[in-house]
Design a protein around this motif. Structure first.
Motif, short mmCIF file in Angstrom:
data_model
loop_
_atom_site.label_atom_id
_atom_site.label_comp_id
_atom_site.label_asym_id
_atom_site.label_seq_id
_atom_site.Cartn_x
_atom_site.Cartn_y
_atom_site.Cartn_z
N ALA A 1 24.40 -15.00 1.86
CA ALA A 1 23.32 -15.48 0.99
C ALA A 1 22.73 -14.33 0.19
O ALA A 1 22.56 -13.22 0.70
N LYS B 1 17.08 -22.79 -3.04
CA LYS B 1 18.25 -23.01 -3.89
C LYS B 1 17.90 -22.80 -5.36
O LYS B 1 18.67 -22.18 -6.10
N LYS C 1 18.92 -19.71 -7.87
CA LYS C 1 19.74 -20.28 -8.94
C LYS C 1 21.12 -20.68 -8.43
O LYS C 1 22.14 -20.42 -9.07
N LEU C 2 21.15 -21.32 -7.26
CA LEU C 2 22.40 -21.83 -6.71
C LEU C 2 22.73 -23.15 -7.39
O LEU C 2 21.84 -23.88 -7.84
N GLU C 3 24.00 -23.48 -7.44
CA GLU C 3 24.44 -24.77 -7.98
C GLU C 3 23.95 -25.88 -7.05
O GLU C 3 23.90 -25.68 -5.83
N GLU D 1 26.12 -26.46 -4.06
CA GLU D 1 26.25 -25.43 -3.03
C GLU D 1 25.37 -25.76 -1.83
O GLU D 1 24.24 -26.23 -1.98
N LEU E 1 23.10 -24.84 1.52
CA LEU E 1 22.19 -23.80 1.99
C LEU E 1 21.70 -24.23 3.36
O LEU E 1 21.20 -25.35 3.52
N LYS F 1 24.46 -19.43 3.11
CA LYS F 1 25.24 -20.41 2.38
C LYS F 1 26.33 -21.05 3.21
O LYS F 1 26.99 -21.98 2.77
#
Length: 137
Positions: free
Chosen positions: A62, A86, A90-92, A95, A97, A132
Motif C-alpha cells: 500500500a 481509497k 487515488k486508487l481505482e 482496486e 483495500l 491492497k
C-alpha cells in the motif's frame, strides 16, 4: 478538514513522519472523502469530543499516506474510512483495500468506529493498518 496534526511521537527509522507546528493536534477527516482531483476542503474547527484519533499505517504494497493521524467522527462506519483512504490515495474504484485493527483482524465495513475504538483503542487512539492485498486474518 481541520488542520490539527500532532507533532509526531518517536517513530521507527523506516517510518516517515511529517513535521507539524506544535499548536496542531491531528488532521480531521472531512465529512466527505476528498474529491479524486485531490482538492481539500478549507480548514475548520472541529468538536474534539465527537472525534476519535485514528492512526493509519501502510502495510505491504500500500502507498504511504503523508498524513497518518486523523480525527474521525465516532459514528462513521469502517466502510467510510476505507472509501476515504481509497480516494485519498487515488486508487481505482476496482482496486481492493483491506483495513486491519492491531494487525489482527479486518473489521466489517458496517462496523461503527466508536465500537472498534472502545474495544481496541489504546493511548487515546485507534491504530488501523491498510493494504491492497490480504495481510492478516
Amino acid at each position: 478538514m481541520a488542520d490539527n496534526a500532532d507533532t509526531p511521537a518517536e517513530t521507527p527509522e523506516n517510518e516517515k513522519t511529517i513535521e507539524t507546528p506544535p499548536d496542531r493536534e491531528s488532521e480531521s477527516l472531512p465529512s466527505e472523502p476528498p474529491s479524486l482531483s485531490g482538492v481539500a476542503d478549507s480548514p475548520s474547527k472541529t468538536n474534539k469530543s465527537n472525534k476519535i484519533d485514528i492512526l493509519l499505517k501502510a502495510t505491504g504494497n500500500a502507498p504511504i499516506m503523508k498524513t497518518k493521524k486523523w480525527a474521525v467522527d465516532k459514528d462513521k462506519k469502517i466502510g467510510w474510512i476505507i472509501d476515504f483512504i481509497k480516494k485519498y490515495l487515488k486508487l481505482e474504484p476496482s482496486e481492493s483495500l483491506f483495513l486491519y485493527v492491531n494487525q489482527a483482524f479486518a473489521p466489517a465495513p458496517d462496523q461503527i468506529v466508536r465500537n472498534i475504538y472502545d474495544c481496541y483503542g489504546s493511548d487515546g487512539k485507534l491504530v488501523l493498518h491498510y493494504c491492497k492485498s490480504q495481510a492478516w486474518g
